[in-house]
Scaffold this motif. Structure first.
Motif, PDB file in Angstrom:
ATOM      1  N   ARG A  25      -6.998  -3.023  -4.449  1.00  0.00           N
ATOM      2  CA  ARG A  25      -8.324  -1.969  -4.654  1.00  0.00           C
ATOM      3  C   ARG A  25      -7.569  -0.931  -5.004  1.00  0.00           C
ATOM      4  N   PHE A  26      -6.106  -0.765  -4.984  1.00  0.00           N
ATOM      5  CA  PHE A  26      -5.343   0.856  -6.155  1.00  0.00           C
ATOM      6  C   PHE A  26      -4.209  -0.680  -7.301  1.00  0.00           C
ATOM      7  N   ALA A  27      -3.365  -0.861  -6.550  1.00  0.00           N
ATOM      8  CA  ALA A  27      -2.669  -1.484  -7.783  1.00  0.00           C
ATOM      9  C   ALA A  27      -2.561  -3.133  -7.206  1.00  0.00           C
ATOM     10  N   ASP A  28      -2.137  -4.436  -8.386  1.00  0.00           N
ATOM     11  CA  ASP A  28      -1.818  -5.594  -8.015  1.00  0.00           C
ATOM     12  C   ASP A  28      -0.547  -5.822  -7.440  1.00  0.00           C
ATOM     13  N   ASN A  29       0.602  -5.099  -8.240  1.00  0.00           N
ATOM     14  CA  ASN A  29       1.733  -5.184  -7.277  1.00  0.00           C
ATOM     15  C   ASN A  29       2.790  -4.376  -6.447  1.00  0.00           C
ATOM     16  N   LEU A  30       1.758  -4.655  -5.375  1.00  0.00           N
ATOM     17  CA  LEU A  30       2.236  -3.413  -4.083  1.00  0.00           C
ATOM     18  C   LEU A  30       2.726  -5.248  -2.938  1.00  0.00           C
ATOM     19  N   GLY A  31       2.024  -6.243  -3.098  1.00  0.00           N
ATOM     20  CA  GLY A  31       2.681  -7.951  -2.140  1.00  0.00           C
ATOM     21  C   GLY A  31       1.980  -7.525  -1.278  1.00  0.00           C
ATOM     22  N   ASP A  32       2.656  -8.525  -0.364  1.00  0.00           N
ATOM     23  CA  ASP A  32       2.000  -8.294   1.263  1.00  0.00           C
ATOM     24  C   ASP A  32       2.147  -7.503   2.150  1.00  0.00           C
ATOM     25  N   ASP A  33       3.607  -7.079   1.873  1.00  0.00           N
ATOM     26  CA  ASP A  33       3.907  -5.312   2.756  1.00  0.00           C
ATOM     27  C   ASP A  33       3.973  -4.052   2.284  1.00  0.00           C
ATOM     28  N   ALA A  34       2.892  -3.701   2.054  1.00  0.00           N
ATOM     29  CA  ALA A  34       2.677  -1.912   1.548  1.00  0.00           C
ATOM     30  C   ALA A  34       2.496  -1.480   1.661  1.00  0.00           C
ATOM     31  N   GLY A  78       0.461  -5.223   6.157  1.00  0.00           N
ATOM     32  CA  GLY A  78       0.489  -6.034   4.922  1.00  0.00           C
ATOM     33  C   GLY A  78       0.210  -6.062   3.272  1.00  0.00           C
ATOM     34  N   ASN A  79      -1.220  -6.662   3.112  1.00  0.00           N
ATOM     35  CA  ASN A  79      -2.237  -6.584   1.957  1.00  0.00           C
ATOM     36  C   ASN A  79      -2.968  -5.826   2.447  1.00  0.00           C
ATOM     37  N   ARG A  80      -3.104  -4.694   3.049  1.00  0.00           N
ATOM     38  CA  ARG A  80      -4.302  -4.219   3.542  1.00  0.00           C
ATOM     39  C   ARG A  80      -4.040  -2.214   3.631  1.00  0.00           C
ATOM     40  N   LEU A  81      -4.766  -1.779   3.771  1.00  0.00           N
ATOM     41  CA  LEU A  81      -4.970  -0.110   3.544  1.00  0.00           C
ATOM     42  C   LEU A  81      -5.403  -0.535   4.779  1.00  0.00           C
ATOM     43  N   TYR A  82      -5.358   0.502   5.308  1.00  0.00           N
ATOM     44  CA  TYR A  82      -6.184   1.482   6.915  1.00  0.00           C
ATOM     45  C   TYR A  82      -6.308   2.868   6.997  1.00  0.00           C
ATOM     46  N   LEU A  83      -8.058   2.986   7.300  1.00  0.00           N
ATOM     47  CA  LEU A  83      -8.542   4.089   7.133  1.00  0.00           C
ATOM     48  C   LEU A  83      -9.373   4.400   8.640  1.00  0.00           C
ATOM     49  N   PHE A  84      -9.052   5.450   9.670  1.00  0.00           N
ATOM     50  CA  PHE A  84      -9.353   5.541  11.217  1.00  0.00           C
ATOM     51  C   PHE A  84      -9.881   7.019  10.544  1.00  0.00           C
ATOM     52  N   SER A  85     -11.267   6.847  11.015  1.00  0.00           N
ATOM     53  CA  SER A  85     -12.252   8.624  10.774  1.00  0.00           C
ATOM     54  C   SER A  85     -12.330   8.493  12.505  1.00  0.00           C
ATOM     55  N   VAL A  86     -11.914   9.931  12.673  1.00  0.00           N
ATOM     56  CA  VAL A  86     -13.244   9.997  13.578  1.00  0.00           C
ATOM     57  C   VAL A  86     -13.384  11.502  13.225  1.00  0.00           C
ATOM     58  N   THR A  87     -14.900  11.298  13.782  1.00  0.00           N
ATOM     59  CA  THR A  87     -15.910  12.430  13.028  1.00  0.00           C
ATOM     60  C   THR A  87     -17.216  13.049  14.476  1.00  0.00           C
ATOM     61  N   ALA A  88     -17.306  13.992  14.244  1.00  0.00           N
ATOM     62  CA  ALA A  88     -18.568  14.691  15.103  1.00  0.00           C
ATOM     63  C   ALA A  88     -19.291  16.032  14.673  1.00  0.00           C
ATOM     64  N   ASN A  89     -20.506  16.545  14.862  1.00  0.00           N
ATOM     65  CA  ASN A  89     -21.558  16.883  14.673  1.00  0.00           C
ATOM     66  C   ASN A  89     -20.730  19.036  14.820  1.00  0.00           C
ATOM     67  N   GLY A  90     -21.231  19.599  14.550  1.00  0.00           N
ATOM     68  CA  GLY A  90     -21.043  20.866  14.549  1.00  0.00           C
ATOM     69  C   GLY A  90     -20.313  21.348  16.631  1.00  0.00           C
ATOM     70  N   LEU A  91     -21.634  21.341  16.607  1.00  0.00           N
ATOM     71  CA  LEU A  91     -21.371  21.354  18.195  1.00  0.00           C
ATOM     72  C   LEU A  91     -20.434  20.578  19.593  1.00  0.00           C
TER      73      LEU A  91
END
Length: 263
Positions: A163-172, A231-244
């Protein structure tokens, strides 16, 4: 209403003759013939073959439906389910448990993708895996969700680096995808559902076991995003909560975010 019983007494290659055994009226003056299927005199059913076929059918029924002779319905052993495989460790002294994505867990993005490299993180007591919906932000790229109704929630997005580029290979490498500012501008809206401009409170770059991690804290909404590539993936780890929840549990939520690693 009449009941018709069909009794098969001959194998597929045997011939059976049909004999008319009588006729009855249908009430409208029409005669209806009734027939009975039976084996011809020269091809009498072999009862031993019948017993063998009966035993074979019984064996198949047991294998498919879980029946066991004399034991009724056998217990069904459930195998691995797509997207729902346990991976939590036993709690430590503080009650925290570590989740590691099982190697057997299904997932991926299209034919030809390599298996997802496992990741891990830690959660406090009472945090549990919850179902993933394709209607969620992140869509089909959300690989996992956890939550605690009193503290907050988290999810993991695993996205193709193509989704970013096609030349990053299998060990981005995260550095090759781009600097922190580029990554949060591109993927932040998928996490929070809106533009991230003016919401990024802090950005941090760290190294763990030779892998680079970016971490962002945003407000509003209250969320910490930890990102890396493998590998050939980007990992996004999101931690969220309401204000209280954020105010009361920030220390634990930050600890969860800091614990994320790609194995």
């Amino acid at each position: 209403m009449g009941t018709t019983t069909l009794i098969g007494c001959c194998s597929f290659y045997w011939r059976c003759n049909q004999k008319i055994i009588g006729s009855v009226s249908d009430g409208h003056g029409n005669g209806i013939s009734r027939t009975r299927a039976c084996c011809s005199d020269e091809n009498i059913c072999d009862m031993s073959n019948l017993k063998r076929r009966t035993a074979l059918v019984a064996g198949v029924s047991s294998a498919v439906f879980g029946f066991s002779g004399g034991e009724g319905l056998a217990a069904v052993k459930q195998g691995l389910l797509a997207g729902r495989v346990p991976g939590l460790s036993e709690p430590d002294e503080q009650g925290w448990r570590t989740y590691r994505r099982p190697d057997e867990k299904s997932g991926g993005h299209g034919v030809g993708w390599s298996p997802i490299i496992p990741y891990s993180f830690s959660v406090p007591p009472q945090w549990e895996e919850v179902p993933v919906s394709i209607a969620d932000l992140g869509g089909t790229e959300i690989d996992l969700r956890f939550a605690n109704s009193k503290q907050g929630r988290l999810f993991v997005i695993v996205a193709p680096v193509l989704r970013f580029a096609d030349n990053l290979g299998d060990d981005a490498k995260l550095e090759l995808i781009g600097p922190p500012e580029k990554l949060i501008s591109a993927f932040g809206p998928e996490v929070i559902g809106e533009n991230v401009e003016g919401k990024v409170l802090s950005m941090e770059v760290t190294q763990h076991s030779g892998r680079t991690y970016y971490q962002f804290e945003l407000e509003p909404p209250h969320v910490i995003i930890t990102a890396t590539a493998a590998g050939n993936r980007l990992y996004l780890f999101s931690v969220t909560a309401n204000g209280l929840q954020w105010k009361r549990n920030y220390k634990d939520l930050k600890r969860i975010a800091d614990s994320f690693r790609v194995v």
